[in-house]
Scaffold this motif. Structure first.
Motif, PDB file in Angstrom:
ATOM      1  N   GLU A 273       2.754  60.105  27.529  1.00 58.23           N
ATOM      2  CA  GLU A 273       1.465  60.704  27.099  1.00 58.23           C
ATOM      3  C   GLU A 273       1.574  61.742  25.925  1.00 58.23           C
ATOM      4  O   GLU A 273       0.840  62.024  25.236  1.00 58.23           O
ATOM      5  CB  GLU A 273       0.214  60.879  28.110  1.00 58.23           C
ATOM      6  CG  GLU A 273      -0.303  59.887  28.876  1.00 58.23           C
ATOM      7  CD  GLU A 273      -1.541  60.029  29.769  1.00 58.23           C
ATOM      8  OE1 GLU A 273      -2.350  59.264  29.833  1.00 58.23           O
ATOM      9  OE2 GLU A 273      -1.323  61.039  30.183  1.00 58.23           O
ATOM     10  N   THR A 274       2.419  62.614  26.660  1.00 63.40           N
ATOM     11  CA  THR A 274       2.702  63.777  25.623  1.00 63.40           C
ATOM     12  C   THR A 274       4.047  63.847  24.701  1.00 63.40           C
ATOM     13  O   THR A 274       4.381  64.539  24.085  1.00 63.40           O
ATOM     14  CB  THR A 274       3.048  64.887  26.777  1.00 63.40           C
ATOM     15  OG1 THR A 274       4.315  64.844  27.435  1.00 63.40           O
ATOM     16  CG2 THR A 274       1.952  65.181  27.456  1.00 63.40           C
ATOM     17  N   TRP A 275       4.291  62.560  24.672  1.00 64.07           N
ATOM     18  CA  TRP A 275       5.473  62.208  23.646  1.00 64.07           C
ATOM     19  C   TRP A 275       5.306  61.357  22.476  1.00 64.07           C
ATOM     20  O   TRP A 275       4.596  60.242  22.626  1.00 64.07           O
ATOM     21  CB  TRP A 275       6.772  61.591  24.246  1.00 64.07           C
ATOM     22  CG  TRP A 275       7.260  62.642  25.519  1.00 64.07           C
ATOM     23  CD1 TRP A 275       7.119  62.216  26.730  1.00 64.07           C
ATOM     24  CD2 TRP A 275       7.955  63.748  25.146  1.00 64.07           C
ATOM     25  NE1 TRP A 275       7.662  63.409  27.501  1.00 64.07           N
ATOM     26  CE2 TRP A 275       8.187  64.317  26.585  1.00 64.07           C
ATOM     27  CE3 TRP A 275       8.418  64.553  24.313  1.00 64.07           C
ATOM     28  CZ2 TRP A 275       8.778  65.563  26.733  1.00 64.07           C
ATOM     29  CZ3 TRP A 275       8.835  65.876  24.492  1.00 64.07           C
ATOM     30  CH2 TRP A 275       9.248  66.247  25.892  1.00 64.07           C
ATOM     31  N   GLU A 276       5.863  61.436  21.203  1.00 61.05           N
ATOM     32  CA  GLU A 276       5.598  60.574  20.258  1.00 61.05           C
ATOM     33  C   GLU A 276       6.757  59.467  20.609  1.00 61.05           C
ATOM     34  O   GLU A 276       8.037  59.672  20.379  1.00 61.05           O
ATOM     35  CB  GLU A 276       6.115  61.265  18.803  1.00 61.05           C
ATOM     36  CG  GLU A 276       4.953  62.091  18.469  1.00 61.05           C
ATOM     37  CD  GLU A 276       5.159  62.664  17.237  1.00 61.05           C
ATOM     38  OE1 GLU A 276       4.135  62.959  16.251  1.00 61.05           O
ATOM     39  OE2 GLU A 276       6.074  62.849  16.663  1.00 61.05           O
ATOM     40  N   LEU A 277       6.250  58.299  20.617  1.00 60.08           N
ATOM     41  CA  LEU A 277       7.327  57.103  20.933  1.00 60.08           C
ATOM     42  C   LEU A 277       6.781  55.877  19.767  1.00 60.08           C
ATOM     43  O   LEU A 277       5.698  55.879  19.899  1.00 60.08           O
ATOM     44  CB  LEU A 277       6.943  56.608  22.434  1.00 60.08           C
ATOM     45  CG  LEU A 277       7.469  57.439  23.405  1.00 60.08           C
ATOM     46  CD1 LEU A 277       7.083  56.827  24.928  1.00 60.08           C
ATOM     47  CD2 LEU A 277       8.973  57.854  23.431  1.00 60.08           C
ATOM     48  N   ASP A 278       7.786  55.500  19.421  1.00 61.57           N
ATOM     49  CA  ASP A 278       7.739  54.324  18.328  1.00 61.57           C
ATOM     50  C   ASP A 278       7.516  53.049  18.807  1.00 61.57           C
ATOM     51  O   ASP A 278       7.042  52.208  18.314  1.00 61.57           O
ATOM     52  CB  ASP A 278       8.775  54.475  17.273  1.00 61.57           C
ATOM     53  CG  ASP A 278       8.727  55.807  16.516  1.00 61.57           C
ATOM     54  OD1 ASP A 278       7.602  56.235  16.138  1.00 61.57           O
ATOM     55  OD2 ASP A 278       9.829  56.290  16.589  1.00 61.57           O
ATOM     56  N   ASN A 279       8.160  52.872  20.051  1.00 66.67           N
ATOM     57  CA  ASN A 279       8.174  51.393  20.491  1.00 66.67           C
ATOM     58  C   ASN A 279       8.086  51.442  21.802  1.00 66.67           C
ATOM     59  O   ASN A 279       9.079  51.393  22.980  1.00 66.67           O
ATOM     60  CB  ASN A 279       9.463  50.852  20.067  1.00 66.67           C
ATOM     61  CG  ASN A 279       9.522  49.251  20.186  1.00 66.67           C
ATOM     62  OD1 ASN A 279       8.641  48.640  19.905  1.00 66.67           O
ATOM     63  ND2 ASN A 279      10.735  48.810  20.139  1.00 66.67           N
ATOM     64  N   PHE A 280       6.758  51.325  22.704  1.00 68.82           N
ATOM     65  CA  PHE A 280       6.743  51.151  24.126  1.00 68.82           C
ATOM     66  C   PHE A 280       5.514  50.037  24.369  1.00 68.82           C
ATOM     67  O   PHE A 280       4.577  49.863  23.545  1.00 68.82           O
ATOM     68  CB  PHE A 280       6.416  52.421  24.767  1.00 68.82           C
ATOM     69  CG  PHE A 280       4.963  53.091  24.854  1.00 68.82           C
ATOM     70  CD1 PHE A 280       4.161  52.953  25.634  1.00 68.82           C
ATOM     71  CD2 PHE A 280       4.781  53.448  23.442  1.00 68.82           C
ATOM     72  CE1 PHE A 280       2.939  53.478  25.909  1.00 68.82           C
ATOM     73  CE2 PHE A 280       3.457  53.857  23.387  1.00 68.82           C
ATOM     74  CZ  PHE A 280       2.417  53.803  24.417  1.00 68.82           C
TER      75      PHE A 280
END
Length: 391
Positions: free
Chosen positions: A59-66
């Motif tokens: 929730e606190t991270w910028e993720l491109d592909n999950f």
């Protein structure tokens, strides 16, 4: 047949997505952050690494592909969804795993999968097994032990087999897996009565057999504390008061390190590589440097450049999954044909005309009933034509 035909030479796999790895640590030590930073450092295309999230640690991270697996089915996918934990695993096995396997047969986009965390995945798989066995036996089971005690099956074995089946399906489809998992401090008593504390995996032995035993590289994140004096210098001994009594310092610093070999306190670390340091400072760059050096350390006799070797092994992985896809398609073909032949045979038996296929089926299969076990597509096709021609 000589066993010599099966003798092979093995060249170690050199890509991070060619192995199963395990990153462990207690709560908030930076497991998801390490996944994010390592994959961003190692893969130019964000779609090559996908996080399968069994909890909301992203929730606190910028993720491109999950994929938020923990949310289970959407209302559109399953209007009658219950929101129970067993549905999370049902969604994972029937939608996510199946989809990734099918995609790999066409063109594998993702190379490395992250499981965050294995502990939550095990919880979901356990709930799924309890639900399935509850439906089978018409009762509610509260634990795997209850299944073992009141049925003729072992509940823990069922969970192990369910976990392994899905992980193996992903591995067979050519995916690498980096699993994130929790640790705990455990007290162990030796046979002579001596006790010691150590950092171990939190998961049960059932989970360890799937995730720890198959991991070629295990990295343990651990927070280490350095005691400092007022000026910020690290102390080797405790501070003493005017009377010479040891007292606690008011100054310290905490930093996260990555263990790649077991220590006197950290037990869960190591792997199948020989060139591993005991520990390094926490960073994606250090993680990749340790992995790359470990790979190079295994290539004592291989002269091929690592980048070239990586490309060759990638091509072999893609070729292997395509061959598996062809085999599955062929198996599907003869299974479907055998079912159609069986349907025609049943029709002829009801019409009391089955005797007419006896001779031609014997010529094709050696025995009129052997069509059920046949994998010969040509023979099955011919048999179907013969059966359908009889009216």
């Amino acid at each position: 047949m000589s066993f010599r035909k099966r003798v092979k030479k093995n060249v170690p796999q050199v890509a991070l997505h060619s192995i199963m790895s395990l990153v462990v640590g207690t709560y908030k030590t930076g497991k998801t952050r390490l996944w994010k930073e390592v994959t961003e450092l190692h893969y130019k295309d964000p779609e090559e690494a996908m996080l399968l999230a069994f909890e909301a640690g992203y929730e606190t991270w910028e993720l491109d592909n999950f994929i938020p697996v923990h949310e289970g089915y959407t209302i559109e996918e399953k209007p009658n969804k219950t929101g129970e934990l067993w549905e999370v695993w049902d969604y994972f096995r029937n939608v996510v795993v199946k989809g990734l396997v099918d995609e790999a047969k066409e063109e594998r986009i993702v190379k490395l999968l992250g499981i965050d965390t294995a502990d939550r995945a095990i919880d979901a798989a356990t709930a799924f097994v309890l639900h399935q066995q509850g439906k089978k036996y018409g009762k509610t089971f509260a634990s795997p032990q209850e299944i073992s005690e009141s049925t003729d099956v072992n509940g823990w074995v069922l969970i192990y087999e369910e976990l392994k089946r899905q992980v193996d399906a992903l591995r067979d489809a050519g995916y690498g897996i980096m699993t994130l998992a929790w640790t705990k401090e455990k007290e162990t008593t030796l046979y002579d009565g001596k006790k010691y504390n150590s950092i171990e995996l939190m998961m049960s032995n059932t989970g360890k057999k799937v995730f720890e035993s198959q991991a070629s590289l295990i990295c343990c994140l651990h927070n280490e504390v350095n005691i400092l004096d007022r000026e910020g210098n690290e102390l080797d001994d405790n501070v003493t008061d005017k009377k010479g009594r040891k007292i606690a310092s008011n100054f310290h610093e905490t930093k996260t390190v990555m263990y790649f070999r077991p220590s006197e306190y950290v037990s869960i670390a190591g792997g199948r590589y020989t060139d591993l340091p005991e520990k390094v400072d926490y960073s994606a760059e250090n993680f990749m440097e340790v992995f790359e050096n470990a790979v190079k350390g295994q290539l004592k006799k291989t002269k091929t450049d690592v980048a070239k070797l990586d490309k060759q092994q990638e091509e072999k992985r893609d070729q292997k999954i395509k061959e598996i896809a062809k085999e599955e398609e062929a198996a599907k073909s003869f299974n479907e044909l055998a079912a159609e032949v069986d349907s025609e045979v049943m029709r002829l038996r009801k019409a009391k005309k089955a005797s007419q296929i006896g001779k031609p089926f014997t010529e094709l299969f050696g025995n009129p009933n052997n069509y059920k076990e046949s994998t010969d597509v040509e023979a099955l096709t011919k048999a179907l034509e013969i059966a359908k021609a009889i009216q």
